[in-house]
Structures are given as C-alpha cells and as structure tokens.
Design a protein around this motif. Structure first.
Motif, PDB file in Angstrom:
ATOM      1  N   MET A   1      53.539  28.592 -15.772  1.00 33.26           N
ATOM      2  CA  MET A   1      52.986  27.342 -15.253  1.00 33.26           C
ATOM      3  C   MET A   1      52.552  27.455 -13.799  1.00 33.26           C
ATOM      4  SD  MET A   1      52.062  24.316 -16.071  1.00 33.26           S
ATOM      5  CE  MET A   1      52.927  23.855 -17.575  1.00 33.26           C
ATOM      6  N   SER A   2      53.349  28.056 -12.951  1.00 31.85           N
ATOM      7  CA  SER A   2      53.001  28.145 -11.526  1.00 31.85           C
ATOM      8  C   SER A   2      51.670  28.848 -11.320  1.00 31.85           C
ATOM      9  CB  SER A   2      54.106  28.878 -10.748  1.00 31.85           C
ATOM     10  OG  SER A   2      55.265  28.095 -10.660  1.00 31.85           O
ATOM     11  N   LYS A   3      51.468  29.940 -12.029  1.00 32.14           N
ATOM     12  CA  LYS A   3      50.213  30.692 -11.888  1.00 32.14           C
ATOM     13  C   LYS A   3      49.024  29.867 -12.350  1.00 32.14           C
ATOM     14  CE  LYS A   3      48.014  35.072 -13.149  1.00 32.14           C
ATOM     15  NZ  LYS A   3      48.175  36.355 -13.882  1.00 32.14           N
ATOM     16  N   VAL A   4      49.185  29.146 -13.452  1.00 30.47           N
ATOM     17  CA  VAL A   4      48.088  28.320 -13.965  1.00 30.47           C
ATOM     18  C   VAL A   4      47.767  27.188 -12.992  1.00 30.47           C
ATOM     19  CG1 VAL A   4      47.421  26.705 -15.790  1.00 30.47           C
ATOM     20  CG2 VAL A   4      48.502  28.878 -16.378  1.00 30.47           C
ATOM     21  N   LEU A   5      48.788  26.556 -12.439  1.00 31.72           N
ATOM     22  CA  LEU A   5      48.565  25.470 -11.479  1.00 31.72           C
ATOM     23  C   LEU A   5      47.843  25.982 -10.231  1.00 31.72           C
ATOM     24  CD1 LEU A   5      51.981  23.598 -11.782  1.00 31.72           C
ATOM     25  CD2 LEU A   5      49.770  22.834 -12.656  1.00 31.72           C
ATOM     26  N   ASP A   6      48.227  27.170  -9.781  1.00 32.31           N
ATOM     27  CA  ASP A   6      47.544  27.765  -8.624  1.00 32.31           C
ATOM     28  C   ASP A   6      46.072  28.023  -8.929  1.00 32.31           C
ATOM     29  OD1 ASP A   6      49.845  27.737  -7.125  1.00 32.31           O
ATOM     30  OD2 ASP A   6      50.351  29.836  -7.515  1.00 32.31           O
ATOM     31  N   THR A   7      45.792  28.365 -10.190  1.00 31.01           N
ATOM     32  CA  THR A   7      44.416  28.676 -10.599  1.00 31.01           C
ATOM     33  C   THR A   7      43.534  27.439 -10.652  1.00 31.01           C
ATOM     34  OG1 THR A   7      45.154  30.582 -11.900  1.00 31.01           O
ATOM     35  CG2 THR A   7      43.001  29.640 -12.461  1.00 31.01           C
ATOM     36  N   ILE A   8      44.095  26.323 -11.112  1.00 38.05           N
ATOM     37  CA  ILE A   8      43.246  25.148 -11.348  1.00 38.05           C
ATOM     38  C   ILE A   8      43.243  24.140 -10.212  1.00 38.05           C
ATOM     39  CG2 ILE A   8      43.641  25.387 -13.829  1.00 38.05           C
ATOM     40  CD1 ILE A   8      45.405  22.842 -13.657  1.00 38.05           C
ATOM     41  N   ARG A   9      44.201  24.197  -9.306  1.00 36.56           N
ATOM     42  CA  ARG A   9      44.390  23.098  -8.354  1.00 36.56           C
ATOM     43  C   ARG A   9      43.151  22.802  -7.516  1.00 36.56           C
ATOM     44  NH1 ARG A   9      48.377  22.606  -4.600  1.00 36.56           N
ATOM     45  NH2 ARG A   9      46.813  21.756  -3.185  1.00 36.56           N
ATOM     46  N   ASP A  10      42.440  23.811  -7.105  1.00 40.55           N
ATOM     47  CA  ASP A  10      41.272  23.589  -6.245  1.00 40.55           C
ATOM     48  C   ASP A  10      40.006  23.254  -7.031  1.00 40.55           C
ATOM     49  OD1 ASP A  10      42.778  24.078  -3.962  1.00 40.55           O
ATOM     50  OD2 ASP A  10      42.382  26.247  -4.033  1.00 40.55           O
ATOM     51  N   HIS A  11      40.131  23.184  -8.346  1.00 43.95           N
ATOM     52  CA  HIS A  11      38.962  22.921  -9.185  1.00 43.95           C
ATOM     53  C   HIS A  11      39.011  21.549  -9.858  1.00 43.95           C
ATOM     54  CE1 HIS A  11      37.610  27.130  -8.837  1.00 43.95           C
ATOM     55  NE2 HIS A  11      38.894  27.410  -8.829  1.00 43.95           N
ATOM     56  N   LEU A  12      40.110  20.840  -9.700  1.00 40.24           N
ATOM     57  CA  LEU A  12      40.251  19.527 -10.320  1.00 40.24           C
ATOM     58  C   LEU A  12      39.454  18.472  -9.562  1.00 40.24           C
ATOM     59  CD1 LEU A  12      44.120  19.511 -10.944  1.00 40.24           C
ATOM     60  CD2 LEU A  12      42.338  19.720 -12.696  1.00 40.24           C
ATOM     61  N   ALA A  13      38.700  17.664 -10.277  1.00 38.00           N
ATOM     62  CA  ALA A  13      38.035  16.526  -9.647  1.00 38.00           C
ATOM     63  C   ALA A  13      39.085  15.456  -9.343  1.00 38.00           C
ATOM     64  CB  ALA A  13      36.968  15.968 -10.582  1.00 38.00           C
ATOM     65  N   PRO A  14      38.885  14.659  -8.305  1.00 41.79           N
ATOM     66  CA  PRO A  14      39.839  13.586  -7.996  1.00 41.79           C
ATOM     67  C   PRO A  14      40.029  12.662  -9.196  1.00 41.79           C
ATOM     68  CG  PRO A  14      38.306  13.885  -6.180  1.00 41.79           C
ATOM     69  CD  PRO A  14      37.795  14.729  -7.311  1.00 41.79           C
TER      70      PRO A  14
ATOM     71  N   PHE B   1      57.486  18.852 -10.242  1.00 39.32           N
ATOM     72  CA  PHE B   1      57.022  20.236 -10.154  1.00 39.32           C
ATOM     73  C   PHE B   1      55.505  20.290 -10.194  1.00 39.32           C
ATOM     74  CE2 PHE B   1      55.721  24.299 -11.910  1.00 39.32           C
ATOM     75  CZ  PHE B   1      56.565  25.232 -11.313  1.00 39.32           C
ATOM     76  N   LEU B   2      54.911  19.535 -11.104  1.00 36.64           N
ATOM     77  CA  LEU B   2      53.460  19.502 -11.228  1.00 36.64           C
ATOM     78  C   LEU B   2      52.814  18.903  -9.983  1.00 36.64           C
ATOM     79  CD1 LEU B   2      53.267  18.188 -14.904  1.00 36.64           C
ATOM     80  CD2 LEU B   2      52.803  20.533 -14.163  1.00 36.64           C
ATOM     81  N   GLU B   3      53.336  17.750  -9.560  1.00 42.08           N
ATOM     82  CA  GLU B   3      52.763  17.053  -8.401  1.00 42.08           C
ATOM     83  C   GLU B   3      52.854  17.883  -7.133  1.00 42.08           C
ATOM     84  OE1 GLU B   3      53.820  12.581 -10.121  1.00 42.08           O
ATOM     85  OE2 GLU B   3      55.138  13.568  -8.678  1.00 42.08           O
TER      86      GLU B   3
ATOM     87  N   PRO C   1      55.480   9.347 -17.470  1.00 45.07           N
ATOM     88  CA  PRO C   1      54.452   9.344 -16.427  1.00 45.07           C
ATOM     89  C   PRO C   1      54.995   9.812 -15.087  1.00 45.07           C
ATOM     90  CG  PRO C   1      55.292   7.129 -16.755  1.00 45.07           C
ATOM     91  CD  PRO C   1      55.975   7.990 -17.775  1.00 45.07           C
ATOM     92  N   GLY C   2      54.116  10.434 -14.304  1.00 44.36           N
ATOM     93  CA  GLY C   2      54.466  10.814 -12.946  1.00 44.36           C
ATOM     94  C   GLY C   2      54.214   9.673 -11.977  1.00 44.36           C
TER      95      GLY C   2
END
Length: 280
Positions: free
Chosen positions: A85-98, A113-115, A144-145
């Motif tokens: 999960m950590s690696k995937v989150l690092d991969t997508i975080r800068d590509h997510l639209a608001p 953890f996700l937030e 929900p978060g």
C-alpha cells in the motif's frame, strides 16, 4: 450503529480506477459491469502486464499504469496487498485530482494511514469485503475517513453493492467486522469440511456427503435470511427432546465448540488490530 447511506442514483459516480487486479480487484470489476457500469468508465492497473492483458481481454476495460489510472478518474479503488500500500500511495498521490475519492479494500489499512500519505483533504473510505463477493453475495463494511462526506460514502457503498450487501460502520468496529464477515467464510468452510468428513466416516460416498452438506447449509442460511427468526428459535425447532439433534448438540457443548468459536473470533480481531497498528 451500522447504517446505509441513502442518495439518489441521479448523481453519477463517474469513472473508476481499480488498482490491483488480483481476486478482489477482478471481482469488483466484474461486479460493476454486471451491475450496468460501462467498460469505458473503468480503468484497471496492475504491476503484472500479463495480468492486465487478461483483464483487458476478459472485460474490455481500459488498462493503464497506476499513476495514469489515478489521474483520469473520480474514484480510485486500492485492491492491493497491505504490504504494497505505501508504495502505491506514493505512486498515485501527486496524480490525484482534488476531490478524488480513494477507497481501500486492503485488510488492516486505516483511513488515517491513507490520509497521512495522500494530499491534504483527500476523501478516503476503508472497506472490509469478503470472498462471497465472487458470486455477488458479499458482505462489505464501509468506514468513512475525516474528509469523506455523505456523497463519497454513498459512492463507496454503491461500488461494493455491485457484489453483495453493504453496511456503513464506525471505523472502530472494523476489527470486529474483519473477525466476523471478513474471515467468516473460512469458518463456514471449516465446518463444512468437518461435516463432509463425518458423512464419509459414516459410510456415505464423498459426493453424496458433499451434496447433503452444501444444500443443508444453503437451506439453513436461506431460512435465517427469509424468516428473520432468531437462530436459537430455528435451532430449537430441529431439536426434539431426546432426539438425534439433541445428542449431537450435547457433544458440541461438551467439547466447548461455542466457546472455541468465540475465542477464535477474538483472536482474529486482535490480529486485525495488530495489522492496523503496524505491529504485524
């Protein structure tokens, strides 16, 4: 208390990316398609090019890298192993639209953890599904978060509803859900194995014993669901005084089977909490 979020289906969910094309990821994709979603609204990503080729051929959905998939959708479902999960989150975080909703179906991954690894304000939801989702009879619990509003919750529930039933619960109950419905199918299969072996021990052909046990399980579960009666009431209707069922139940009680189930589920809940805290 568990709740079901209500919202008009006039509000579209939009495009969905499923990152991770393993058993649960594929189950969700196939369920969404059976529920009427268009293949063009789904993107799938997986670290195995061979696996992606199979998914594209089988379902006609789009495939992309995790970063590209996350950039072009309204909802991202993370169906990867907890250790990835950590690696995937690092991969997508800068590509997510608001405002992109991120839904995790990985065991033990908390919303905090996700937030903590996504852009500030990203709406996230934590889901515990189970394997009967493979046959559209799953039981999923959604939490929900901090930034997940009523619409986001409805979207997360609607995604999982394509494969079965869904409840919304406070995150503090997710360890209990993991122990009951998440791991629950394994307990049922364990009991079924024992009952089939008993039939063979008593002289039945294995195929006959299997058919008897599986249909008995299906019928009993259907009675519970359709009648709404308490299991104690239904059990007592089968248990004639001095009869065969009472003799069997006495043996189960003497061997503390009920207590063993309680202890086993407590152990599962403890392990879930350990995984969530990073201890495991």
């Amino acid at each position: 208390m568990a709740e079901t979020a209500e919202r008009s289906h006039e509000v579209p969910i939009g495009k969905v990316a499923v990152i991770g094309a393993g058993v649960m990821g594929e189950t969700l994709v196939s369920g969404l398609l059976r529920a009427g979603r268009q293949a063009g609204d789904l993107l799938v990503s997986d670290r195995s090019p061979e696996r992606l080729a199979v998914i594209k051929e089988r379902y006609g959905v789009g495939v992309a890298s995790a970063a590209d998939a996350a950039a072009g959708v309204d909802t991202v479902v993370l169906a990867v192993k907890p250790q990835d999960m950590s690696k995937v989150l690092d991969t997508i975080r800068d590509h997510l639209a608001p405002g992109t909703l991120v839904v995790s179906i990985a065991a033990g991954i908390t919303t905090a953890f996700l937030e903590g690894r996504l852009p500030e304000g990203t709406p996230v939801a934590r889901v515990m599904p189970n394997t009967p989702a493979l046959v559209d009879e799953g039981m999923a619990a959604v939490s929900p978060g901090a930034h997940c509003d009523a619409h986001h919750l409805w979207v997360a529930q609607d995604l999982m509803r394509s494969c079965g039933k869904v409840l919304s619960i406070p995150e503090e109950h997710q360890d209990a859900v993991t122990a009951i419905s998440g791991s629950g199918p394994a307990y049922i299969f364990y009991v079924v194995e024992a009952m089939i072996e008993a039939g063979v021990l008593l002289g039945l052909p294995r195929g006959t014993s299997t058919e008897l046990v599986v249909q008995t399980l299906y019928g009993a579960a259907t009675m519970l669901k359709e009648t709404g009666e308490h299991p104690t009431v239904l059990r007592e209707r089968v248990s004639s005084p001095g009869g065969t069922t009472m003799s069997a139940l006495r043996e189960l009680d003497d061997n503390k089977v009920r207590a063993a189930f309680l202890t086993a589920m407590e152990a599962a809940a403890r392990r879930s909490a350990e995984l969530a805290s990073g201890a495991g």
